[in-house]
Design an enzyme around this catalytic site. Structure first.
Site, PDB file in Angstrom:
ATOM      1  N   THR A 199       0.861  -1.168   0.000  1.00 47.99           N
ATOM      2  CA  THR A 199       0.000   0.000   0.000  1.00 47.99           C
ATOM      3  C   THR A 199       0.901   1.222   0.000  1.00 47.99           C
ATOM      4  O   THR A 199       2.076   1.125   0.345  1.00 47.99           O
ATOM      5  CB  THR A 199      -0.883   0.019   1.272  1.00 47.99           C
ATOM      6  OG1 THR A 199      -1.589  -1.220   1.380  1.00 47.99           O
ATOM      7  CG2 THR A 199      -1.902   1.144   1.263  1.00 47.99           C
ATOM      8  N   ARG A 201     -12.794  -7.985  -3.683  1.00 46.50           N
ATOM      9  CA  ARG A 201     -12.278  -7.845  -2.323  1.00 46.50           C
ATOM     10  C   ARG A 201     -11.880  -6.392  -2.069  1.00 46.50           C
ATOM     11  O   ARG A 201     -11.198  -5.764  -2.872  1.00 46.50           O
ATOM     12  CB  ARG A 201     -11.070  -8.749  -2.116  1.00 46.50           C
ATOM     13  CG  ARG A 201     -10.425  -8.670  -0.722  1.00 46.50           C
ATOM     14  CD  ARG A 201      -9.259  -7.714  -0.674  1.00 46.50           C
ATOM     15  NE  ARG A 201      -8.538  -7.771   0.617  1.00 46.50           N
ATOM     16  CZ  ARG A 201      -7.537  -6.969   0.945  1.00 46.50           C
ATOM     17  NH1 ARG A 201      -7.125  -6.049   0.098  1.00 46.50           N
ATOM     18  NH2 ARG A 201      -6.947  -7.087   2.125  1.00 46.50           N
ATOM     19  N   ASP A 231      -8.609  -2.694   3.993  1.00 43.20           N
ATOM     20  CA  ASP A 231      -8.795  -1.662   5.023  1.00 43.20           C
ATOM     21  C   ASP A 231      -8.594  -0.251   4.507  1.00 43.20           C
ATOM     22  O   ASP A 231      -9.108   0.710   5.094  1.00 43.20           O
ATOM     23  CB  ASP A 231      -7.824  -1.911   6.179  1.00 43.20           C
ATOM     24  CG  ASP A 231      -6.364  -1.787   5.745  1.00 43.20           C
ATOM     25  OD1 ASP A 231      -5.995  -2.434   4.744  1.00 43.20           O
ATOM     26  OD2 ASP A 231      -5.607  -1.046   6.391  1.00 43.20           O
ATOM     27  N   GLY A 238      -5.054  -6.373   5.400  1.00 51.47           N
ATOM     28  CA  GLY A 238      -6.182  -5.478   5.587  1.00 51.47           C
ATOM     29  C   GLY A 238      -7.306  -6.024   6.439  1.00 51.47           C
ATOM     30  O   GLY A 238      -7.941  -5.285   7.202  1.00 51.47           O
TER      31      GLY A 238
END
Length: 305
Positions: A173, A201, A204, A227
């Protein structure tokens, strides 16, 4: 006597790095250069009196455009061989937030997340609806080929053929948090998710309070890692709540959150800056691509511990 106004900025390019045994000098140089470009973009805005919101967007946008990081152009592949991206942004003064999930073809998901915050009545848009909104606003839409990188395709093939996944394969990320000269906090996060994830999917990153959160009363947070565990722990808001109710330091609160993620069975890290400009960057993986400039002007770029 001139009193210099303070600002701080921290960013990450994901927890779960190339192992020290595998990284080449050239790759390490390019990764550090990408982090440095992002840091300088955000720092320039903050130094000139710009907003924390503009700074985190500028920093994240550059990381989205860099194919070495798992966001935007460097997004990983789903199990169907496609790219689905998530992003979020939050402004600490007003608690306004915007996010997008499972978007395809949007060159810079962080810009779309900001548009959701500023130009819609919603907080989170996902899938085709978010993509239609991007087109209506004239955001840049690119072909699938733009997101293809050989590195990410090889990672998909590797994951399809093994159950022994590295942290790098499992997640990645990018994100930034900032405190501006006016004392306002902001956070921004963007991701391609994890390699071989099921289509649809959502992790977070776009869940406000899980992977992204900012509140002027406490701190700004951007998370990276598994996540599902960060969602279950409501990790970003949990950190802010620890500061508000337990009155502990940012470093203590951030470590507590990552320790909780570890106890649940997850790996990852986060970056955070509080209203005083303190910075924390804990992680429980081999490394985390990260950089910061603190309120004293000192800067740092790192990959491993």
């Amino acid at each position: 006597m001139i009193v210099r106004k303070k600002f701080a900025l921290a960013l990450h390019g994901g927890a779960g790095t190339v192992s020290p045994e595998q990284i080449t000098r050239a790759l390490e140089r390019d990764l550090r250069a990408g982090l440095q470009r992002s840091l300088e973009a955000g720092r320039g805005i903050l130094r000139d009196g710009g907003s924390s919101l503009d700074a985190v967007v500028a920093a994240v946008r550059l990381l989205e455009d860099d194919p070495l990081f798992n966001a935007g152009r460097g997004a990983v592949f789903t199990s169907a061989g496609t790219h689905e991206m998530d992003a979020a942004i939050m402004e600490g003064r007003t608690l306004m937030a915007g996010a997008v999930g499972s978007v395809k073809g949007v060159r810079n998901p962080i810009l779309l997340a900001r548009a959701v915050m500023e130009k819609s009545p919603h907080v989170l848009l996902a899938g085709p609806g978010a993509e239609d909104f991007a087109r209506e606003l004239g955001h840049e839409i690119v072909d699938d080929e733009y997101f293809y990188t050989e590195q990410r395709w090889q990672a998909l093939e590797r994951v399809r053929n093994t159950s022994n996944l590295s942290d790098q394969d499992r997640h990645g990320t990018v994100g930034a948090v900032a405190l501006d000269q006016a004392g306002n906090l902001a956070a921004a996060t963007s991701t391609g998710g994890n390699t071989n994830k099921m289509p649809g999917r959502i992790g977070d990153t776009p869940i406000i309070g899980a992977g992204t959160y900012a509140n002027n009363a406490t701190c700004a947070v951007s998370a990276t890692g598994d996540g599902e565990f960060f969602i279950r722990a409501v990790a970003a808001h949990d950190l802010a709540a620890l500061l508000e109710y337990r009155r502990i330091t940012l470093a203590e609160a951030a470590k507590s959150v990552i320790d909780k993620i570890g106890r649940l069975g997850g790996t990852g890290g986060l970056i955070a800056v509080d209203r005083a400009g303190n910075i924390a960057l804990p992680f429980n993986t081999t490394g985390m691509y990260r950089a910061f400039v603190d309120i004293d002007g000192a800067s740092f770029t790192g990959i491993y511990r």
